[in-house]
Scaffold this motif. Structure first.
Motif, PDB file in Angstrom:
ATOM      1  N   ASN A 150     -42.371  56.421 -24.254  1.00 49.31           N
ATOM      2  CA  ASN A 150     -42.116  57.805 -23.811  1.00 49.31           C
ATOM      3  C   ASN A 150     -42.181  58.785 -25.059  1.00 49.31           C
ATOM      4  O   ASN A 150     -41.824  60.049 -24.760  1.00 49.31           O
ATOM      5  CB  ASN A 150     -40.652  57.850 -23.209  1.00 49.31           C
ATOM      6  CG  ASN A 150     -40.542  58.673 -22.211  1.00 49.31           C
ATOM      7  OD1 ASN A 150     -41.429  59.046 -21.444  1.00 49.31           O
ATOM      8  ND2 ASN A 150     -39.291  59.195 -21.899  1.00 49.31           N
ATOM      9  N   PRO A 174     -37.966  61.360 -27.255  1.00 53.63           N
ATOM     10  CA  PRO A 174     -36.908  61.572 -26.346  1.00 53.63           C
ATOM     11  C   PRO A 174     -36.409  62.944 -26.611  1.00 53.63           C
ATOM     12  O   PRO A 174     -35.916  62.952 -27.776  1.00 53.63           O
ATOM     13  CB  PRO A 174     -36.084  60.263 -26.121  1.00 53.63           C
ATOM     14  CG  PRO A 174     -36.066  59.574 -27.100  1.00 53.63           C
ATOM     15  CD  PRO A 174     -37.559  59.813 -27.731  1.00 53.63           C
ATOM     16  N   GLU A 220     -40.152  66.445 -25.757  1.00 47.91           N
ATOM     17  CA  GLU A 220     -41.621  65.981 -25.043  1.00 47.91           C
ATOM     18  C   GLU A 220     -42.197  67.398 -24.904  1.00 47.91           C
ATOM     19  O   GLU A 220     -43.622  67.420 -25.174  1.00 47.91           O
ATOM     20  CB  GLU A 220     -41.223  65.589 -23.520  1.00 47.91           C
ATOM     21  CG  GLU A 220     -40.970  64.065 -23.667  1.00 47.91           C
ATOM     22  CD  GLU A 220     -39.311  63.888 -23.767  1.00 47.91           C
ATOM     23  OE1 GLU A 220     -38.917  62.601 -23.482  1.00 47.91           O
ATOM     24  OE2 GLU A 220     -38.677  64.936 -23.899  1.00 47.91           O
ATOM     25  N   ARG A 222     -50.732  62.266 -23.263  1.00 49.18           N
ATOM     26  CA  ARG A 222     -49.667  61.689 -22.478  1.00 49.18           C
ATOM     27  C   ARG A 222     -50.144  60.263 -22.039  1.00 49.18           C
ATOM     28  O   ARG A 222     -50.146  59.658 -20.837  1.00 49.18           O
ATOM     29  CB  ARG A 222     -49.446  62.540 -21.322  1.00 49.18           C
ATOM     30  CG  ARG A 222     -48.673  63.947 -21.614  1.00 49.18           C
ATOM     31  CD  ARG A 222     -48.317  64.652 -20.310  1.00 49.18           C
ATOM     32  NE  ARG A 222     -49.546  64.975 -19.745  1.00 49.18           N
ATOM     33  CZ  ARG A 222     -49.412  65.427 -18.271  1.00 49.18           C
ATOM     34  NH1 ARG A 222     -48.284  65.300 -17.730  1.00 49.18           N
ATOM     35  NH2 ARG A 222     -50.611  65.777 -17.581  1.00 49.18           N
ATOM     36  N   LYS A 227     -49.348  57.092 -22.162  1.00 47.49           N
ATOM     37  CA  LYS A 227     -48.156  56.344 -22.569  1.00 47.49           C
ATOM     38  C   LYS A 227     -47.988  54.964 -22.149  1.00 47.49           C
ATOM     39  O   LYS A 227     -47.129  54.221 -22.595  1.00 47.49           O
ATOM     40  CB  LYS A 227     -46.929  56.974 -21.935  1.00 47.49           C
ATOM     41  CG  LYS A 227     -46.665  58.550 -22.228  1.00 47.49           C
ATOM     42  CD  LYS A 227     -45.437  59.064 -21.630  1.00 47.49           C
ATOM     43  CE  LYS A 227     -45.272  60.804 -21.948  1.00 47.49           C
ATOM     44  NZ  LYS A 227     -44.240  61.084 -21.228  1.00 47.49           N
ATOM     45  N   VAL A 280     -39.491  51.703 -19.576  1.00 50.90           N
ATOM     46  CA  VAL A 280     -39.574  52.958 -20.245  1.00 50.90           C
ATOM     47  C   VAL A 280     -39.165  52.878 -21.669  1.00 50.90           C
ATOM     48  O   VAL A 280     -37.597  52.667 -21.622  1.00 50.90           O
ATOM     49  CB  VAL A 280     -39.232  54.209 -19.669  1.00 50.90           C
ATOM     50  CG1 VAL A 280     -39.419  55.645 -20.385  1.00 50.90           C
ATOM     51  CG2 VAL A 280     -39.756  54.340 -18.181  1.00 50.90           C
ATOM     52  N   PRO A 307     -38.141  54.259 -24.924  1.00 50.70           N
ATOM     53  CA  PRO A 307     -37.951  55.674 -25.585  1.00 50.70           C
ATOM     54  C   PRO A 307     -38.260  55.657 -27.292  1.00 50.70           C
ATOM     55  O   PRO A 307     -37.570  55.787 -27.906  1.00 50.70           O
ATOM     56  CB  PRO A 307     -36.164  55.944 -25.367  1.00 50.70           C
ATOM     57  CG  PRO A 307     -35.677  54.711 -25.461  1.00 50.70           C
ATOM     58  CD  PRO A 307     -36.755  53.718 -24.942  1.00 50.70           C
TER      59      PRO A 307
END
Length: 312
Positions: free
Chosen positions: A17, A20, A23, A90, A92, A175, A177
């Motif tokens: 991600n 955190p 973003e 992006r 990810k 996900v 972080p």
């Protein structure tokens, strides 16, 4: 475009991600990241090029410096390109196998770098405390053997980490972080019993770091004792000046590494973005500054780099 369609429950992937809470600032954060990375590559490849070209630099100290440069290139290159893909595109998604592979090579590089710093401390100890036997004790062949031993130790210690992670069941929400697959961040994605993973990771980290720091401390204790026996203050300064670069590099490596390791396990009250930023800067700043520090503090290397720079 596949990276945009990944879902947190995709069983074959994790989602990194980024940082955190920040973003929206990923593009701006990528500017120092990419700048530091490029400077790091240029500096370390310059050292490798100059040392390989100059016969006068084919000595144990410069061989160790080349090992450090290779390790710095490998450690930052395991992580930074993927982080920049997250910031810029992006992108990810990372497969489970890709994540574990990144984790293995990254941790191996860190463990090898710690071993190199220990060898550098031993090199400085011999150079100051037993200079007449330096050429016979630390030959290029001996340095190569010590480097290989450090690599074997790193592989044997780190390999169980991805193997132990591979057997764990992971939760549907995958996900992470973070900008890369840090060991504890991946462990936290599991819904199974992670006590073995946590214990092994903690024990390995502290056994390696405490053992290496103990050996470095012993080397510098003997160096300081030898220096104090010298009556000349000028000789004091000259002897200690040969250790300055190594001490700076060592502090830049171990201090943020220990901080990052401890906060990931026990730093519940430290903001996540602060921890992730520091964990990334730890991978960017030392590889960028190491060649600069050694270039400034080592006259032989500084002169040779200057010679090639003037030719351009």
């Amino acid at each position: 475009m596949a990276a945009f369609n990944l879902t947190p429950s995709d069983p074959s992937t994790f989602i990194l991600n980024g940082i955190p809470g920040l973003e929206a600032a990923h593009i701006w954060i990528s500017i120092p990241f990419s700048t530091f990375y490029v400077i790091s590559l240029l500096g370390n490849f310059t050292i490798l090029f100059v040392v390989s070209k100059e016969q006068t630099l084919h000595k144990p100290m410069f061989q160790l410096l080349c090992m450090l440069a290779l390790t710095d290139i490998g450690m930052s290159s395991c992580v930074v390109p993927k982080a920049l893909c997250i910031f810029w595109f992006r992108s990810k998604g990372i497969t489970v196998d890709g994540c574990l592979t990144q984790l293995f090579f990254f941790n191996t590089a860190m463990t090898v770098e710690s071993a190199i710093l220990v060898t550098m401390a031993f090199d400085r100890y011999i150079a100051i405390c037993d200079p007449l036997r330096y050429a016979t004790i630390l030959t290029n062949a001996q340095i190569a053997k010590l480097g290989l031993l450090g690599l074997i130790r790193a592989v044997l210690l780190v390999l169980p980490e991805p193997l132990l992670l591979r057997r764990l069941p992971f939760c549907p929400n995958r996900v992470i972080p973070h900008t890369y697959c840090e060991h504890m961040a991946v462990v936290k994605m599991s819904c199974g019993d992670t006590r073995v993973n946590r214990t092994y990771g903690l024990v390995t980290t502290f056994v390696v770091i405490m053992l290496d720091l103990t050996l470095i401390g012993l080397s510098y204790g003997l160096i300081i004792r030898a220096v104090l026996r010298i009556s000349s203050k000028k000789a004091h300064r000259k002897a200690l000046n040969t250790c300055t670069a190594h001490v700076c590099v060592m502090l830049m490596f171990y201090t943020p590494f220990l901080f990052s390791t401890l906060t990931h396990r026990y730093g519940q009250y430290i903001a996540a973005h602060v921890h992730i930023l520091l964990a990334n800067l730890y991978l960017l700043v030392p590889p960028m500054l190491n060649p600069i520090i050694y270039g400034v503090k080592t006259k032989e290397l500084r002169d040779k780099v200057g010679k090639y720079t003037c030719r351009m």
